[in-house]
Write a protein that holds these residues in place. Structure first.
Motif, mmCIF file in Angstrom:
data_model
loop_
_atom_site.group_PDB
_atom_site.id
_atom_site.type_symbol
_atom_site.label_atom_id
_atom_site.label_comp_id
_atom_site.label_asym_id
_atom_site.label_seq_id
_atom_site.Cartn_x
_atom_site.Cartn_y
_atom_site.Cartn_z
ATOM 1 N N ASP A 8 -7.715 -0.657 -7.458
ATOM 2 C CA ASP A 8 -7.490 -1.836 -8.305
ATOM 3 C C ASP A 8 -7.425 -1.499 -9.790
ATOM 4 N N ASP A 9 -7.613 -0.226 -10.129
ATOM 5 C CA ASP A 9 -7.489 0.216 -11.516
ATOM 6 C C ASP A 9 -6.099 0.836 -11.707
ATOM 7 N N PRO A 10 -5.215 0.185 -12.454
ATOM 8 C CA PRO A 10 -3.851 0.706 -12.642
ATOM 9 C C PRO A 10 -3.831 2.113 -13.233
ATOM 10 N N LEU A 11 -4.774 2.422 -14.110
ATOM 11 C CA LEU A 11 -4.812 3.756 -14.725
ATOM 12 C C LEU A 11 -5.089 4.841 -13.692
ATOM 13 N N ALA A 32 -0.952 0.479 -4.503
ATOM 14 C CA ALA A 32 -1.368 -0.893 -4.182
ATOM 15 C C ALA A 32 -2.708 -1.147 -4.848
ATOM 16 N N SER A 33 -2.974 -2.413 -5.179
ATOM 17 C CA SER A 33 -4.187 -2.739 -5.920
ATOM 18 C C SER A 33 -5.321 -3.273 -5.049
ATOM 19 N N ASN A 34 -5.058 -3.445 -3.750
ATOM 20 C CA ASN A 34 -6.124 -3.859 -2.831
ATOM 21 C C ASN A 34 -5.692 -3.579 -1.392
ATOM 22 N N GLY A 35 -6.613 -3.802 -0.475
ATOM 23 C CA GLY A 35 -6.335 -3.486 0.917
ATOM 24 C C GLY A 35 -5.226 -4.300 1.535
ATOM 25 N N ALA A 36 -5.145 -5.569 1.168
ATOM 26 C CA ALA A 36 -4.094 -6.423 1.728
ATOM 27 C C ALA A 36 -2.710 -5.934 1.302
ATOM 28 N N GLU A 37 -2.589 -5.527 0.037
ATOM 29 C CA GLU A 37 -1.313 -4.987 -0.443
ATOM 30 C C GLU A 37 -0.971 -3.689 0.284
ATOM 31 N N ALA A 38 -1.982 -2.897 0.571
ATOM 32 C CA ALA A 38 -1.753 -1.633 1.280
ATOM 33 C C ALA A 38 -1.172 -1.883 2.670
ATOM 34 N N ILE A 39 -1.712 -2.880 3.359
ATOM 35 C CA ILE A 39 -1.222 -3.210 4.697
ATOM 36 C C ILE A 39 0.232 -3.679 4.634
ATOM 37 N N THR A 40 0.523 -4.554 3.679
ATOM 38 C CA THR A 40 1.895 -5.044 3.500
ATOM 39 C C THR A 40 2.850 -3.896 3.190
ATOM 40 N N LEU A 51 -4.800 7.387 0.020
ATOM 41 C CA LEU A 51 -6.026 7.583 -0.753
ATOM 42 C C LEU A 51 -6.541 6.182 -1.059
ATOM 43 N N MET A 52 -7.688 5.825 -0.508
ATOM 44 C CA MET A 52 -8.153 4.443 -0.502
ATOM 45 C C MET A 52 -9.468 4.265 -1.259
ATOM 46 N N ASP A 53 -9.435 3.400 -2.261
ATOM 47 C CA ASP A 53 -10.670 3.020 -2.950
ATOM 48 C C ASP A 53 -11.473 2.095 -2.028
ATOM 49 N N ILE A 54 -12.758 1.887 -2.336
ATOM 50 C CA ILE A 54 -13.577 1.006 -1.504
ATOM 51 C C ILE A 54 -13.707 -0.381 -2.115
ATOM 52 N N GLN A 55 -14.259 -0.458 -3.321
ATOM 53 C CA GLN A 55 -14.504 -1.762 -3.943
ATOM 54 C C GLN A 55 -13.233 -2.282 -4.607
ATOM 55 N N MET A 56 -12.617 -3.282 -3.982
ATOM 56 C CA MET A 56 -11.400 -3.893 -4.517
ATOM 57 C C MET A 56 -11.413 -5.382 -4.207
ATOM 58 N N PRO A 57 -10.755 -6.194 -5.020
ATOM 59 C CA PRO A 57 -10.679 -7.642 -4.745
ATOM 60 C C PRO A 57 -9.764 -7.923 -3.553
ATOM 61 N N THR A 58 -9.830 -9.132 -3.054
ATOM 62 C CA THR A 58 -9.005 -9.626 -1.943
ATOM 63 C C THR A 58 -9.370 -8.986 -0.610
ATOM 64 N N MET A 59 -9.239 -7.666 -0.518
ATOM 65 C CA MET A 59 -9.661 -6.940 0.684
ATOM 66 C C MET A 59 -10.131 -5.552 0.275
ATOM 67 N N ASN A 60 -11.372 -5.206 0.648
ATOM 68 C CA ASN A 60 -11.896 -3.894 0.265
ATOM 69 C C ASN A 60 -11.308 -2.780 1.129
ATOM 70 N N GLY A 61 -11.571 -1.551 0.719
ATOM 71 C CA GLY A 61 -10.975 -0.403 1.379
ATOM 72 C C GLY A 61 -11.451 -0.164 2.796
ATOM 73 N N THR A 65 -9.001 -0.163 5.922
ATOM 74 C CA THR A 65 -8.945 1.023 6.786
ATOM 75 C C THR A 65 -9.062 0.627 8.249
ATOM 76 N N LYS A 66 -9.988 -0.268 8.526
ATOM 77 C CA LYS A 66 -10.198 -0.734 9.893
ATOM 78 C C LYS A 66 -8.920 -1.366 10.454
ATOM 79 N N GLN A 67 -8.304 -2.246 9.671
ATOM 80 C CA GLN A 67 -7.089 -2.927 10.135
ATOM 81 C C GLN A 67 -5.903 -1.969 10.243
ATOM 82 N N LEU A 68 -5.780 -1.077 9.276
ATOM 83 C CA LEU A 68 -4.664 -0.130 9.297
ATOM 84 C C LEU A 68 -4.743 0.822 10.485
ATOM 85 N N MET A 69 -5.943 1.248 10.841
ATOM 86 C CA MET A 69 -6.093 2.163 11.969
ATOM 87 C C MET A 69 -5.737 1.486 13.287
#
Length: 204
Positions: A8-11, A32-40, A51-61, A65-69
Motif C-alpha cells: 500500500d506504499d507507492p514508494l 497493487a495496493s492491497n490484496g483485493a487489487e492483487a486478486i483482480t 511479493l506480498m505485504d501483510i498490513q494493507m487496507p481493504t484486504m490484507n496480505g 494469499t489464502k484466496q489466491l492459493m
C-alpha cells in the motif's frame, strides 16, 4: 519470471519495480495496493510470483494469499513485510506463502530468494527463523488469579455464561476479563487461549 508487487506504499512499489526490473530474468508486470487489487490483477495478467505485504487496507496480505492459493495453486507468494512476529509468520505460512522476507532485505538477496522459491525452495529472513525457533515465553503467571481461573474454564470449554455462574461474576465482567487476557497473551480468540493454556499450565 513475471512478478507482481503488492504494497500500500507507492514508494515501496516503485522502488522494488525499478530495482528488480534490472534483473534480466525477472519482470515486474504490475503493482497493487492491497490484496483485493492483487486478486483482480491475477485474473487479467499471468503472474508467477507475488511479493506480498501483510498490513494493507481493504484486504490484507494473509487473506489475499489464502484466496489466491485457492484460485491459483501454482502461484508462488513471498511475504515482504516489516512484521516478523510469530503470529503473522505462522498465519502467512498456513495461508500458503513460500517465503517470508523483511523489507530491509538487500535487493540482490531478494532476487536470489525469488529464484530459490521458483526452483522449489522456501526462503526465510534470518530474523524470521530466529522468531520461530525462540520459545515463546509463558506468561500465564502474569495473569491475575481471576484471569487464570477464567482461562482455565475457557480451556475446559465453558461458555461465558457458565464461567460467570461458576465464578459468581456477571457475563460482562467475564467478557471484559477475557478481552484483557487475550491482549496480555497476544492471542486472537478463546480457541487460541484454550490451546495456549493447555500447553503451558504445567510449567506455572
Amino acid at each position: 519470471m513475471n512478478l507482481l508487487i503488492v504494497d500500500d506504499d507507492p514508494l515501496v512499489c516503485e522502488s522494488l519495480e525499478l530495482l528488480l526490473s534490472r534483473e534480466q530474468d525477472l519482470q515486474v508486470v504490475g503493482t497493487a495496493s492491497n490484496g483485493a487489487e492483487a486478486i483482480t490483477f491475477c485474473h487479467r495478467i499471468d503472474v508467477q510470483l507475488i511479493l506480498m505485504d501483510i498490513q494493507m487496507p481493504t484486504m490484507n496480505g494473509i487473506e489475499a494469499t489464502k484466496q489466491l492459493m485457492q484460485l491459483y495453486p501454482n502461484l508462488l507468494i513471498i511475504m515482504l513485510t516489516t512484521f516478523h512476529d510469530e503470529q503473522n509468520i505462522k498465519l502467512a505460512l498456513a495461508a500458503g506463502a513460500k517465503g517470508y522476507l523483511i523489507k530491509s532485505t538487500d535487493v540482490t538477496k531478494m532476487a536470489h530468494s525469488i529464484r530459490s522459491v521458483a526452483s522449489g525452495s522456501s526462503v526465510f529472513d534470518p530474523r524470521v527463523i530466529e522468531t520461530l525457533l525462540t520459545p515463546k515465553e509463558n506468561i500465564l503467571s502474569e495473569l491475575s488469579k481471576r484471569e487464570q481461573s477464567i482461562s482455565q474454564l475457557v480451556a475446559k470449554g465453558l461458555s461465558n455464561k457458565e464461567i460467570a455462574t461458576q465464578l459468581f461474576l456477571s457475563e460482562g465482567t467475564v467478557r471484559n476479563n477475557l478481552s484483557t487476557i487475550l491482549d496480555k497473551l497476544e492471542l486472537r480468540d478463546r480457541t487460541q487461549l484454550a490451546i495456549y493454556y493447555l500447553q503451558n499450565k504445567e510449567s506455572d
